[in-house]
Design a protein around this motif. Structure first.
Motif, PDB file in Angstrom:
ATOM      1  N   LEU A 168      88.583  11.755  29.066  1.00 23.79           N
ATOM      2  CA  LEU A 168      87.744  12.927  28.818  1.00 23.79           C
ATOM      3  C   LEU A 168      87.151  13.452  30.121  1.00 23.79           C
ATOM      4  N   SER A 231      87.484  18.117  25.042  1.00 23.15           N
ATOM      5  CA  SER A 231      87.507  17.272  23.843  1.00 23.15           C
ATOM      6  C   SER A 231      88.574  17.739  22.862  1.00 23.15           C
ATOM      7  N   TRP A 465      78.893  11.999  25.957  1.00 28.23           N
ATOM      8  CA  TRP A 465      79.474  13.224  26.505  1.00 28.23           C
ATOM      9  C   TRP A 465      78.450  13.950  27.374  1.00 28.23           C
TER      10      TRP A 465
END
Length: 495
Positions: A168, A231, A465
């Motif tokens: 990610l 994502s 995140w």
């Protein structure tokens, strides 16, 4: 069975971008309360097991198996792989084992990270291993995932809450660079704007102070857009994984998603509970005794769902409320983010008029195909607009109006329960219930967008995140960590 209500309530919003509080009908007030209670035909307020079972049956009615065939080419090409209650249990157990291994690896305990990486490489999914059902499912996936990639979910929803943080981070950094290359409005997209600099929530203040606040909010908004692209890209099985094949990557993703963990537990509870009630009724009529209520083949309906991959821009997904077959409300799906391209092309006289595109697609085909599928024709659709290939991350920040031919197709992504546990996005189940239900025939369909960057929006996304956006290194130590660690520690240390 008595503990199921607690499971339901504790699971609400656990894996959403923004927590949604369960609104019980007593909290909604007046005629609206009576209306929604009568429409859904059950209540969770008393904790009565029969009412909980009604709720569970209602939720199961929105599994993809119930509506997929009706929609035909209105939705993505789909292949389903059925799996048993035992496989669902394996998903739960492996999630819990991986969670423990990751916590151990992050604590840097010697040699334990190698166990984690062995699992992620699929060693425990081999034939004769600890998870025979997942091994079989993994083998089945290999036959249906094509070279172009696919989007894989379960019957109820996807594992969008999980992403390998190293992968990610790589995708996020790439998206930030691409966003900056095409950015129209200036400012950094790295999400590190510093303090809030004063001013109010909307960036209002005086002189340089207000300008600084506005710039910081724009930076945060741009970072969230980059994270949306990153994502979303990881949901495609064609995206390379640091661990083995695409099929192993899918199983790893499912086994590290709290959403899937929760859904599999609820599936066992709900469908097992249904079997228990039926068994009790049968035992009562025959004078026998009921079993433990484990899910049976006749009551179980869960699948792994493999859907063809279609490129959808993050500003082109929408949550649409339908009450009594009438579309009553539309919200942008990623409601924490301001999308200039979307706002510039939303309504009548504004470029591509995307709101009209959604309504026309619903009225001209989707509505009739779903008629009678759900109780009272109440449901919540997630729709996506596929844009021409020319529309990419390079122009998502543009406020330029687009011609209508930029729209390629409207897709049905998902059908969701018309119930307060479904995130209302920019609509509130408590404050906007009359609009959602369309109680006043004279009330027009309402569409809502986020029309400016929101201060502090990143605080509402998944914590890892957010920390990754802020530059923190959250990657778990790799397979070669032990050797590097020991080599680096050779110079001595504490006593």
């Amino acid at each position: 069975m008595a503990a199921l209500l607690g499971d339901i309530l504790s699971g609400v919003g656990q894996s959403k971008l923004k927590k949604v509080n369960l609104v019980l009908s007593s909290d909604l007030g007046g005629g609206s309360s009576a209306t929604i209670a009568s429409r859904r035909g059950f209540s969770l307020e008393s904790g009565d097991p029969e009412e909980i079972l009604k709720y569970q049956r209602y939720i199961l009615d929105f599994n993809i198996e119930r509506w997929l065939d009706r929609l035909g080419d209105e939705t993505f090409v789909t292949t389903t792989l059925n799996f048993s209650p035992d496989v669902a249990r394996e998903l739960v157990v492996r999630y819990e084992e991986l969670k423990e291994r990751k916590e151990t690896a992050r604590a840097c305990l010697p040699d334990r990270d190698m166990i984690l990486y062995g699992m992620l490489e699929g060693h425990d999914l081999d034939e004769g291993g600890s998870y025979p059902g997942l091994h079989e499912l993994c083998t089945g996936l290999e036959g249906v995932i094509g070279d172009q990639g696919a989007f894989v979910k379960t019957s109820s929803r996807s594992a969008k809450d999980f992403a390998d943080l190293g992968t990610l981070k790589h995708e996020y950094d790439s998206c930030v660079a691409r966003l900056l290359n095409g950015q129209v409005g200036g400012g950094s997209a790295d999400g590190r704007g510093g303090g809030d600099g004063g001013g109010d929530e909307n960036g209002e203040g005086s002189g340089d102070e207000a300008a600084e606040v506005g710039q910081q909010q724009a930076c945060e908004n741009s970072a969230l857009i980059a994270m949306s692209y990153a994502s979303m890209s990881l949901l495609n099985t064609a995206k390379s994984s640091p661990f083995g094949s695409a099929s192993i990557n899918v199983i790893n993703t499912l086994c590290q998603s709290e959403r899937i963990w929760h859904d599999m537990q609820l599936a066992h509870a709900a469908q097992g509970a249904e079997a228990e009630v039926e068994a009790e009724a049968e035992a009562g009529s025959e004078g026998g005794s009921a079993g433990e209520g484990a899910a049976t083949a006749s009551s179980w309906e869960e699948s792994l769902v493999v859907r063809s991959w279609v490129n959808i821009e993050p500003d082109m997904e929408f949550r649409c409320f339908v009450a009594g077959g009438k579309m009553t409300a539309i919200s942008q799906y990623r409601h924490l983010i301001h999308f200039p391209r979307l706002c510039a092309n939303w309504s009548e006289g504004e470029g591509a008029n995307l709101m009209r595109v959604l309504v026309d697609a619903f009225e001209s085909g989707i509505k009739a195909k779903l008629e009678g599928c759900f109780s009272n024709d109440d449901y919540i659709l997630d729709l996506a607009i596929e844009l021409a290939p020319s529309q990419t991350i390079a122009n998502i920040l543009s406020s330029e109006t687009l011609s209508s031919d930029v729209v390629q197709k409207v897709w049905v992504v998902e059908a969701n329960p018309f119930f307060e546990t479904t995130d209302g996005c920019l609509f509130s189940w408590a404050k906007d219930l009359d609009q959602i239900l369309g109680l006043d025939e004279a009330t027009p369909l309402e569409g809502r967008l986020t029309t400016a960057p929101k201060k502090g929006a990143s605080s509402l996304i998944y914590e890892d995140w957010k920390r990754l956006m802020e530059g923190e290194d959250l990657t778990i130590p790799g397979p070669d960590w032990n050797a590097k660690h020991r080599a680096g520690a050779g110079g001595g240390g504490g006593g």
